[in-house]
Design a protein around this motif. Structure first.
Motif: not given
Length: 301
Positions: A194, A197-198, A203-205, A208-210
């Motif tokens: 996560k 990715v951030i 992706a933001d938090d 999508y990131a999750h």
């Protein structure tokens, strides 16, 4: 001063409650896949059996309710298991780094994830034992045999009467081994993926990131934990035979007999339904948990 001291305790309590709620939602959603995985792992290699065969057999002989055999002890288990491991992971993570957990290395996160899982599994092992026994009971019913237990309470009572109070922790060692591997892969990988990715602005938090992080952690956790999961399931389901002996003396004996009689690939028996369950389970859990934390005014995991 008293209010300031109470704040951390209130935050922890909220995290525990939200983790339990998210876990129960995820468990209910994916339980049919879990029972399919358990049946596959208990099935001896007498003839080829697929997940589709198992599901079809359950629906044909027991109906839709057969796919939820053992759900109640599974939900009870997650009242203890998931909050302890997730909140415990956060506490241990903050012990190492108080201000920026992203500076922790992946091996360190894997270690604290494994330790958190072990502690949680020791507490939740009795409920896990009842769940596995009841899932196996469903297989006996499909074969025209009488079930051993009428429900969760009956299973708990009979296990204590037959094996004593210590019998509730039968299979605890392979359970601990699996819990260490699963949480080493799941918690550490989700946390690390996560933030990767951030940090790299993929992706933001957000969801999508999750989602990306949960997919990666699910695949990792399944790959490294499936052998221990097979051993754990077989150890927990075995009962005393008429001559007073068990089929497996310990985890190592179960491991060796499985490989000797069924081949090395048998250690990954049920891999697809395990992964098919862990993927959706983690997606539902992490997306729900992160969303619930946001609504409660708590920081992201």
């Amino acid at each position: 001063m008293a209010q300031a001291q109470a704040t951390p305790q209130s935050i922890t309590t909220n995290k525990i409650a939200l983790a339990s709620l998210s876990a129960m939602v995820a468990e209910t959603t994916t339980f049919p896949i879990d029972i399919t995985k358990t049946r596959l792992q208990l099935h001896a290699a007498t003839r080829p059996v697929t997940a589709f065969h198992v599901v079809g057999d359950i629906l044909r002989k027991q109906g839709v309710t057969g796919l939820y055999k053992g759900l109640s002890p599974a939900l009870i288990r997650h009242l203890f298991y998931t909050p302890i491991r997730t909140v415990g992971y956060e506490q241990l993570r903050h012990t190492f780094v108080s201000n920026d957990d992203r500076s922790l290395s992946l091996p360190t996160k894997a270690l604290i994830g494994g330790v958190s899982g072990v502690i949680a599994q020791v507490v939740a092992s009795p409920a896990d034992l009842v769940k596995v026994r009841m899932q196996a009971d469903g297989r006996m019913v499909s074969q025209g045999l009488e079930p051993r237990y009428s429900g969760s309470v009956d299973a708990l009572t009979k296990i204590i009467n037959t094996d004593g109070f210590k019998g509730l922790w039968r299979g605890v060692f392979p359970n601990i081994q699996r819990a260490f591997l699963v949480n080493m892969g799941e918690l550490a990988c989700y946390d690390h993926a996560k933030h990767f990715v951030i940090r790299n602005r993929i992706a933001d938090d957000n969801i999508y990131a999750h989602t990306l992080a949960s997919m990666m952690s699910g695949l990792t956790a399944t790959t490294i934990s499936c052998p221990a999961d097979v051993v754990k399931t077989r150890m927990m389901n075995q009962v005393v035979s008429e001559d007073g002996k068990f089929m497996y003396r310990n985890s190592y004996d179960c491991f060796m007999k499985t490989v000797r009689f069924e081949g090395f690939r048998a250690l990954w028996k049920g891999f697809f339904p395990t992964w098919a369950r862990l993927g959706p389970w983690q997606f539902v859990f992490w997306v729900s948990y992160e969303k619930f934390r946001l609504l409660a005014g708590l920081p992201s995991f």
